[in-house]
Write an enzyme that holds these catalytic residues in place. Structure first.
Site, PDB file in Angstrom:
ATOM      1  N   ASP A  39       3.136   4.144 -11.855  1.00  0.00           N
ATOM      2  CA  ASP A  39       3.164   5.614 -11.527  1.00  0.00           C
ATOM      3  C   ASP A  39       1.940   6.430 -12.157  1.00  0.00           C
ATOM      4  O   ASP A  39       1.219   7.193 -11.355  1.00  0.00           O
ATOM      5  CB  ASP A  39       4.404   6.158 -11.984  1.00  0.00           C
ATOM      6  CG  ASP A  39       4.675   7.323 -11.061  1.00  0.00           C
ATOM      7  OD1 ASP A  39       3.605   8.538 -11.338  1.00  0.00           O
ATOM      8  OD2 ASP A  39       5.842   7.411 -10.513  1.00  0.00           O
ATOM      9  N   LEU A  81       5.296   9.139  -7.881  1.00  0.00           N
ATOM     10  CA  LEU A  81       4.983   7.974  -7.104  1.00  0.00           C
ATOM     11  C   LEU A  81       6.137   7.011  -6.927  1.00  0.00           C
ATOM     12  O   LEU A  81       6.136   6.105  -5.778  1.00  0.00           O
ATOM     13  CB  LEU A  81       3.633   7.596  -7.495  1.00  0.00           C
ATOM     14  CG  LEU A  81       2.590   8.752  -7.335  1.00  0.00           C
ATOM     15  CD1 LEU A  81       1.147   8.103  -7.754  1.00  0.00           C
ATOM     16  CD2 LEU A  81       2.585   9.395  -6.164  1.00  0.00           C
ATOM     17  N   ASP A  82       6.703   6.712  -8.042  1.00  0.00           N
ATOM     18  CA  ASP A  82       7.633   5.370  -7.848  1.00  0.00           C
ATOM     19  C   ASP A  82       8.751   6.077  -6.888  1.00  0.00           C
ATOM     20  O   ASP A  82       9.140   5.097  -6.239  1.00  0.00           O
ATOM     21  CB  ASP A  82       8.420   5.232  -9.443  1.00  0.00           C
ATOM     22  CG  ASP A  82       7.678   4.313 -10.271  1.00  0.00           C
ATOM     23  OD1 ASP A  82       6.717   3.625  -9.726  1.00  0.00           O
ATOM     24  OD2 ASP A  82       7.717   4.543 -11.487  1.00  0.00           O
ATOM     25  N   VAL A  83       9.197   7.252  -7.035  1.00  0.00           N
ATOM     26  CA  VAL A  83      10.301   7.719  -6.137  1.00  0.00           C
ATOM     27  C   VAL A  83       9.756   7.778  -4.588  1.00  0.00           C
ATOM     28  O   VAL A  83      10.435   6.943  -3.772  1.00  0.00           O
ATOM     29  CB  VAL A  83      10.966   9.048  -6.453  1.00  0.00           C
ATOM     30  CG1 VAL A  83      11.966   9.304  -5.337  1.00  0.00           C
ATOM     31  CG2 VAL A  83      11.628   8.730  -7.883  1.00  0.00           C
ATOM     32  N   GLY A 114       9.290   4.241  -3.262  1.00  0.00           N
ATOM     33  CA  GLY A 114      10.615   3.628  -3.155  1.00  0.00           C
ATOM     34  C   GLY A 114      10.932   3.914  -1.669  1.00  0.00           C
ATOM     35  O   GLY A 114      11.439   3.023  -0.926  1.00  0.00           O
TER      36      GLY A 114
END
Length: 606
Positions: A437, A465-467, A470
């Site tokens: 991220d 960015l991870d969320v 996803g």
């Protein structure tokens, strides 16, 4: 499978469909672009009404129309907002971030609430809207009862963004690392600002020893650095910053190369705009012809993915969140975990002995332990995939092919499988660092986009960015499943954190490409202090609100005063545990079977 919607010759999931959209431009611009990239054509440009409407229709394709409602508040705030049943002052990106706790979490690095200068909740709401539409069309294509109306709102997207932090705040025990201000990025002696990444404590120590950092500072810094993904802050010793400021960039690079750590300079939005290829945030590729098995429960309006099975081999956030969203839509999700189970189950803090953060992404999933290093277990995994609809993973680049678990390998066992890979870079950048991220934020200009002028560029320590990655992963899987139904082929889908970064920064990149200043002005989305907390005015009213001295007023009185003068404003949530009883989200936050806080589903389906 409904033959009326599978006889078309299509290359993209929404080919031959049309849509009309209006609503908040920050949301509808994302919806418009994604629907077009998926193959649909627009009947008119997005409007500017506060409450948005979207209709997606199939013409002669056999699909019946699906509508969606998009708003800043509504799905999450429909129970009332504490002031005569109004919207609680949640009227735009700034007030959504304030109310849902996004400002509080993003501001942990600074020690005070700070607004993201990029429109994160709007971008996420746009992706969620497209997800809901795809799920509804997929249920139609599978011959079940499908939703005819989808509701999304930015406040629910904001709650989803803070779901892991909320779960940790409501756990049975305290954090394993201190919640205090501080963190990267670092600066070299010659003024280069950079991000550092390593998942290995040995590499961490070797990097700092090469820069002559004090041993006690190296030891004390590892834990907050390691947990910064979980806590959104990293209060490590100032001596570490001093160590980088004592050496030039070339020496820093050498230290990283010798230690196995990675460093990445913070790129500007102008640099990212100059290299941006305009690619879609996901890619689709047809595999072999294959007919999915018709087994299990039929789709329903509330569970449009019922009867589908998703195998998820995910680590950390990106892939597990994508699978979690598919599970919320009705799919059965089976987690593929290493022998002994996912070690992150024990990551503190815990609820009833299970990591609260882990539960936020993985509650309700069934787990099967598979040793992917074992030939026998890899064969077992391929046998499981033969009965599944989706295989989803976020392994390191090339790992799936090395193990014989890539899309073509699974296609031999199940030609109707949707093989989904959620990566860091999607192979699009030749000089890409580690695909985590914060490194992707650094490399793509997000560090500039999330902070206005007057604040030094810095990647947010909130896992933005991870969320969002996803969310894009779930969107890609849904589109892949629909494409499978319409073509009769298995599908490979790829999404990435790079796609998430480009989605988040799209407005800023457009400004940079036009030669305009891509950053927001100084003070943008900075909350105003009150006697007992903070409040945030709507973006369009920030200057008017700043003219009032609110420091002697309670937050409640300050909000009331501004509203009385026609200035929309809302209190900034600084204590995430207070969201349980916040009248702006009355009844929407619950607790799961382990007692961990759980945010509401991000869609309303009917």
């Amino acid at each position: 499978m409904a033959s009326s919607v599978t006889t078309q010759t299509v290359r993209r999931p929404l080919d031959t469909l049309r849509f009309e959209a209006s609503g908040p431009p920050e949301i509808t611009e994302v919806v418009d672009r994604h629907l077009r990239l998926l193959g649909a054509s627009a009947s008119h440009a997005p409007g500017e009404e506060r409450h948005g409407e979207l209709e997606l229709s199939g013409g002669d394709t056999g699909f019946t129309p699906v509508t969606a409602a998009m708003s800043w508040a509504g799905a999450a705030g429909s129970a009332g907002s504490g002031d005569g049943g109004d919207d609680g002052g949640i009227v735009d990106e700034a007030t959504v971030q304030a109310a849902t706790g996004v400002m509080a979490v993003h501001g942990r690095r600074d020690g005070v609430p700070r607004g993201l200068a990029a429109d994160w909740t709007a971008a996420a709401t746009g992706v969620l809207t497209v997800q809901g539409m795809l799920a509804a069309l997929l249920a139609q294509a599978r011959g079940g009862t499908a939703p005819v109306r989808v509701g999304t709102s930015a406040d629910r997207a904001g709650l989803l963004a803070v779901s892991q932090y909320l779960a940790a705040a409501g756990a049975d025990e305290g954090e394993a690392a201190e919640l205090a201000s501080g963190g990267p990025p670092f600066t070299s002696a010659d003024g280069v600002v950079f991000e550092l990444e390593t998942l290995d404590p040995g590499s961490w120590a070797a990097f700092w020893r090469a820069l002559d950092a004090p041993t006690d500072a190296i030891r004390a810094g590892w834990r907050p650095f390691q947990f910064r993904y979980a806590t959104a802050c990293a209060p490590f010793p100032e001596a570490l910053h001093g160590a980088t400021r004592a050496h030039g960039w070339e020496r820093v690079r050498q230290a990283a190369a010798l230690s196995g750590a990675e460093v990445c300079t913070l790129r500007t939005l102008a640099e990212r705009a100059a290299e941006h290829d305009g690619a879609a945030p996901w890619e689709f590729g047809l595999l072999r012809p294959g007919t999915p098995a018709l087994a299990g429960p039929a789709p329903t309006a509330l569970r449009p993915l019922a009867g589908l099975t998703v195998l998820e081999a995910g680590r950390r956030i990106q892939a597990p969140l994508a699978a979690h969203l598919l599970g919320l839509l009705g799919a059965e999700v089976v987690r593929i975990e290493p022998p002994g189970g996912d070690p992150l189950r024990g990551m503190p803090p815990a609820c009833s002995g299970v990591s609260a953060r882990w539960l936020a992404l993985n509650r309700g999933k069934r787990a099967v332990e598979i040793d992917i290093k074992s030939a026998a277990d890899r064969r077992r995994l391929r046998e499981m995939a033969a009965e599944a609809d989706v295989f989803l993973h976020n392994w390191a680049p090339g790992k799936a092919a090395e193990l014989g678990l890539d899309a073509e390998d699974f296609a031999a066992a199940n030609p109707a499988l949707v093989h989904a890979y959620t990566s860091g870079w999607a192979g699009r950048l030749a000089d890409a660092p580690m695909g985590t991220d914060f490194m992707v934020q650094a490399r793509t200009g997000v560090g500039e986009a999330v902070r206005p002028h007057g604040e030094a560029p810095a990647p947010s320590l909130m896992t933005l960015l991870d969320v969002l990655g996803g969310l894009l992963g779930a969107e890609a899987v849904l589109a892949g499943l629909l494409l499978r139904e319409r073509t009769g082929h298995g599908v490979r889908v790829d999404s990435s954190l790079l796609g998430a970064a480009d989605t988040l920064t799209a407005p800023a990149l457009r400004r940079a490409a036009r030669g305009e200043d891509p950053r927001r002005p100084a003070g943008f989305r900075r909350p105003l202090p009150t006697a007992d907390g903070w409040l945030a005015p709507g973006d369009a009213y920030a200057a008017a609100a700043a003219a009032y001295d609110l420091r002697e007023l309670s937050t409640e009185d300050a909000v009331r005063q501004l509203r009385g003068h026609g200035i929309p404003a809302t209190a900034v949530t600084t204590d995430l545990t207070a969201l349980h009883h916040d009248p702006r989200f009355a009844g929407s936050i619950s607790r799961d079977a382990h007692g961990a806080p759980a945010v509401p589903d991000p869609w309303s389906l009917a």
